[in-house]
Motif scaffolding. Structure first.
Motif, mmCIF file in Angstrom:
data_model
loop_
_atom_site.group_PDB
_atom_site.id
_atom_site.type_symbol
_atom_site.label_atom_id
_atom_site.label_comp_id
_atom_site.label_asym_id
_atom_site.label_seq_id
_atom_site.Cartn_x
_atom_site.Cartn_y
_atom_site.Cartn_z
ATOM 1 N N LEU A 111 0.825 -1.212 0.000
ATOM 2 C CA LEU A 111 0.000 0.000 0.000
ATOM 3 C C LEU A 111 0.855 1.256 0.000
ATOM 4 O O LEU A 111 0.532 2.252 -0.663
ATOM 5 N N ALA A 112 1.942 1.229 0.739
ATOM 6 C CA ALA A 112 2.824 2.396 0.796
ATOM 7 C C ALA A 112 3.454 2.672 -0.568
ATOM 8 O O ALA A 112 3.562 3.820 -0.996
ATOM 9 N N GLU A 113 3.893 1.605 -1.258
ATOM 10 C CA GLU A 113 4.480 1.786 -2.589
ATOM 11 C C GLU A 113 3.456 2.317 -3.577
ATOM 12 O O GLU A 113 3.742 3.227 -4.363
ATOM 13 N N MET A 114 2.267 1.721 -3.544
ATOM 14 C CA MET A 114 1.202 2.177 -4.440
ATOM 15 C C MET A 114 0.828 3.628 -4.157
ATOM 16 O O MET A 114 0.660 4.438 -5.065
ATOM 17 N N ASN A 115 0.696 3.955 -2.886
ATOM 18 C CA ASN A 115 0.319 5.325 -2.531
ATOM 19 C C ASN A 115 1.394 6.326 -2.906
ATOM 20 O O ASN A 115 1.090 7.469 -3.290
ATOM 21 N N LEU A 116 2.651 5.924 -2.825
ATOM 22 C CA LEU A 116 3.725 6.833 -3.224
ATOM 23 C C LEU A 116 3.693 7.085 -4.726
ATOM 24 O O LEU A 116 3.894 8.221 -5.177
ATOM 25 N N VAL A 117 3.435 6.042 -5.489
ATOM 26 C CA VAL A 117 3.298 6.224 -6.940
ATOM 27 C C VAL A 117 2.143 7.179 -7.243
ATOM 28 O O VAL A 117 2.258 8.088 -8.076
ATOM 29 N N LYS A 118 1.013 6.976 -6.559
ATOM 30 C CA LYS A 118 -0.143 7.857 -6.772
ATOM 31 C C LYS A 118 0.180 9.292 -6.378
ATOM 32 O O LYS A 118 -0.240 10.241 -7.061
ATOM 33 N N ALA A 119 0.903 9.467 -5.278
ATOM 34 C CA ALA A 119 1.244 10.817 -4.816
ATOM 35 C C ALA A 119 2.175 11.511 -5.807
ATOM 36 O O ALA A 119 2.003 12.703 -6.106
ATOM 37 N N ARG A 120 3.164 10.781 -6.315
ATOM 38 C CA ARG A 120 4.070 11.377 -7.289
ATOM 39 C C ARG A 120 3.344 11.703 -8.590
ATOM 40 O O ARG A 120 3.593 12.740 -9.218
ATOM 41 N N THR A 121 2.449 10.815 -8.984
ATOM 42 C CA THR A 121 1.651 11.095 -10.188
ATOM 43 C C THR A 121 0.774 12.316 -9.965
ATOM 44 O O THR A 121 0.600 13.146 -10.864
ATOM 45 N N ASP A 122 0.218 12.441 -8.747
ATOM 46 C CA ASP A 122 -0.634 13.591 -8.444
ATOM 47 C C ASP A 122 0.159 14.888 -8.502
ATOM 48 O O ASP A 122 -0.365 15.930 -8.919
ATOM 49 N N CYS A 123 1.422 14.850 -8.092
ATOM 50 C CA CYS A 123 2.270 16.044 -8.206
ATOM 51 C C CYS A 123 2.394 16.472 -9.658
ATOM 52 O O CYS A 123 2.312 17.662 -9.983
ATOM 53 N N LEU A 124 2.599 15.493 -10.530
ATOM 54 C CA LEU A 124 2.709 15.805 -11.956
ATOM 55 C C LEU A 124 1.384 16.335 -12.498
ATOM 56 O O LEU A 124 1.354 17.310 -13.258
ATOM 57 N N ARG A 125 0.303 15.707 -12.088
ATOM 58 C CA ARG A 125 -1.015 16.159 -12.562
ATOM 59 C C ARG A 125 -1.329 17.566 -12.071
ATOM 60 O O ARG A 125 -1.864 18.389 -12.826
ATOM 61 N N GLN A 126 -1.027 17.847 -10.822
ATOM 62 C CA GLN A 126 -1.297 19.178 -10.285
ATOM 63 C C GLN A 126 -0.413 20.229 -10.954
ATOM 64 O O GLN A 126 -0.829 21.376 -11.148
ATOM 65 N N THR A 127 0.805 19.845 -11.319
ATOM 66 C CA THR A 127 1.677 20.765 -12.049
ATOM 67 C C THR A 127 1.086 21.090 -13.407
ATOM 68 O O THR A 127 1.036 22.254 -13.830
ATOM 69 N N VAL A 128 0.607 20.058 -14.102
ATOM 70 C CA VAL A 128 -0.045 20.276 -15.400
ATOM 71 C C VAL A 128 -1.294 21.126 -15.229
ATOM 72 O O VAL A 128 -1.560 22.036 -16.026
ATOM 73 N N SER A 129 -2.074 20.856 -14.183
ATOM 74 C CA SER A 129 -3.285 21.645 -13.928
ATOM 75 C C SER A 129 -2.953 23.113 -13.693
ATOM 76 O O SER A 129 -3.684 24.007 -14.133
ATOM 77 N N LEU A 130 -1.839 23.370 -13.008
ATOM 78 C CA LEU A 130 -1.423 24.754 -12.784
ATOM 79 C C LEU A 130 -1.062 25.420 -14.109
ATOM 80 O O LEU A 130 -1.422 26.581 -14.357
#
Length: 481
Positions: free
Chosen positions: A446-465
């Motif tokens: 779960l920790a590995e999966m959540n870290l991947v999701k968090a890093r992906t979310d950083c990229l998505r939020q950057t694109v959204s900005l």
């Protein structure tokens, strides 16, 4: 005669271009007075460990903002989408059509000249010149020449129509830029979806491999009489459960590839798309942030809303001019004569002035409708602006929380990894049971999966900005402002 007519037409045309224009002159709305998008500190402005990006206020965002992610594969796919996407093809054609409408509106400033000719067989009755006309023989006659018609733009109706057509062209131009931004953003987001799915699939394959090792370990312990059948069943259940997670991730990846094929203007079967790896993507350390007062110039949807407002303003001028007199000049010049006989020059010049007297209140209602539409367009403009501020605030909040999530998930992964290591060591010497090992393994997964999701979310939020900031001004659009 011809020289005098030419001089008269020149004078009339000059007056038409420089004459008075009724109706309100358009004034762009005032720029926002806000100095911040959110009240609290933005990412990079507060005390951090140096992992978060720094927002550079006032720096312009480049039109090819996706290159900041450092992925040649994404760069290639986005360029293909911008070149082949059918939504953009439609928008380009609509812009070209709007340009032709401007030419049509401009033609109203110039005289209209048409060729005219006719031939007829005639016999006059006494209504022409009285009883004597009945003695005139039947004859054949013809005429041919040019017909001139000109609507003098006394009160600016034609010029208002031109301005309205130009504003409509601006709407289509900004619509093309908005479509370009959306296509690029959707393409990048699908690439991120594929990269995230690939990363999670890789993690899951590793987890399944560990599950198989755990099952083998427990089975051996059961055979040796150390573990129970329940331990074996639990390990098998965990393996089966983790295997069920693969199809959903593979489906998400395949659907994203299907979307990329669509965005690049082709079918999935004919597409040739690269692989995307999350580890190869980079997060920009410096993020351009448009000033709040400049957001109205940076975003194509706000520029389009302003152009719509401009068009609505010009419509009021057209409706006002429709309530006033109109002057029309018409003239004919050419040859007339009998068929087979002599011919001579003939001409006529007519000036007509018309003024509306009674239209059942239609003209007044038309003007009021135009004014109401302007009011609605202004409210629409304000809504687009406030939406832009909301999206900027959402992106900044999202970016801040995404980086915080990465930090906490990195800590969680480290703790889960240490717990799993200790659990396995304890199980080897008989201090802990298989359930504790499997639970520790699940926490690490779960920790590995959540870290991947968090890093992906950083990229998505950057694109959204980047998207909320307007995506940078394309050169073709910048040349128009």
């Amino acid at each position: 005669m011809r020289g005098g007519l030419r001089i008269a037409l020149t004078c009339i045309t000059s007056f038409s271009v420089s004459g008075c224009m009724v109706g309100p002159d358009f004034k762009p709305p005032a720029r926002p007075s806000d100095t911040h998008y959110i009240p609290q500190s933005a990412p990079g402005t507060a005390e951090t460990d140096g992992q978060r990006p720094e927002l550079i206020e006032g720096r312009a965002l480049s039109a090819d903002w996706w290159r900041l992610l450092g992925s040649p594969e994404i760069n290639d796919v986005v360029e293909r989408a911008l070149a082949n996407n059918y939504v953009l093809s439609i928008a380009r054609a609509q812009l070209a059509s709007a340009g032709e409408q401007v030419k049509i509106a401009r033609s109203g400033l110039f005289p209209q000249l048409d060729a005219s000719s006719n031939v007829a067989r005639r016999k006059y009755g006494q209504s022409f010149l009285g009883p004597i006309a009945t003695t005139f023989p039947a004859f054949s006659a013809y005429s041919g020449g040019g017909v001139f018609n000109y609507d003098v733009d006394l009160f600016g109706r034609t010029r208002r129509n031109i301005a309205m057509a130009k504003a409509a062209q601006d709407v289509q131009r900004e619509g093309l830029e908005a479509a370009r931004l959306n296509v690029a953003a959707e393409t990048v987001m699908e690439c991120l979806q594929i990269a995230a799915a690939n990363a999670q699939i890789d993690i899951l394959h590793s987890v399944i491999l560990s599950d198989e090792k755990n099952l083998k370990l427990v089975t051996q312990a059961h055979d040796a009489g150390v573990a129970t059948l329940t331990d074996v069943t639990t390990a098998q259940s965990q393996l089966d459960h983790d295997r069920t997670l693969l199809p959903d991730l593979q489906q998400a990846r395949d659907v994203a590839y299907d979307a990329l094929a669509f965005l690049t203007g082709t079918t999935t079967a004919r597409s040739s798309l690269p692989e995307f790896t999350l580890a190869k993507l980079t997060l920009p350390r410096n993020l351009p942030l448009v000033w709040p007062s400049e957001i109205v110039r940076a975003r194509p949807d706000i520029r389009a809303a302003e152009a719509e407002l401009h068009a609505a303003n010009e419509a009021i001028g057209v409706a006002t001019a429709d309530m006033l007199p109109r002057l029309n000049l018409s003239a004919t010049v050419g040859q007339q004569g009998l068929v087979g006989g002599p011919a001579g020059m003939a001409w006529s010049l007519v000036g007509g002035l018309s003024a509306p007297l009674f239209h059942g209140g239609a003209l007044k209602a038309q003007k009021k409708a135009a004014q109401d539409y302007y009011t609605a367009s202004f409210a629409q403009y304000q809504e687009v602006v406030i939406t832009a501020f909301r999206e900027m605030a959402d992106s900044l909040h999202g970016l801040e929380h995404a980086y915080a999530s990465v930090e906490t998930n990195e800590q969680a992964l480290g703790s889960a990894g240490q717990a799993l290591k200790l659990s396995r060591a304890g199980y080897a010497v008989g201090n802990t049971g298989v359930i504790q090992v499997i639970d520790a393994h699940r926490l690490e997964e779960l920790a590995e999966m959540n870290l991947v999701k968090a890093r992906t979310d950083c990229l998505r939020q950057t694109v959204s900005l980047f998207v909320a900031s307007g995506g940078g001004v394309h050169q073709a659009v910048a040349a128009q402002h």
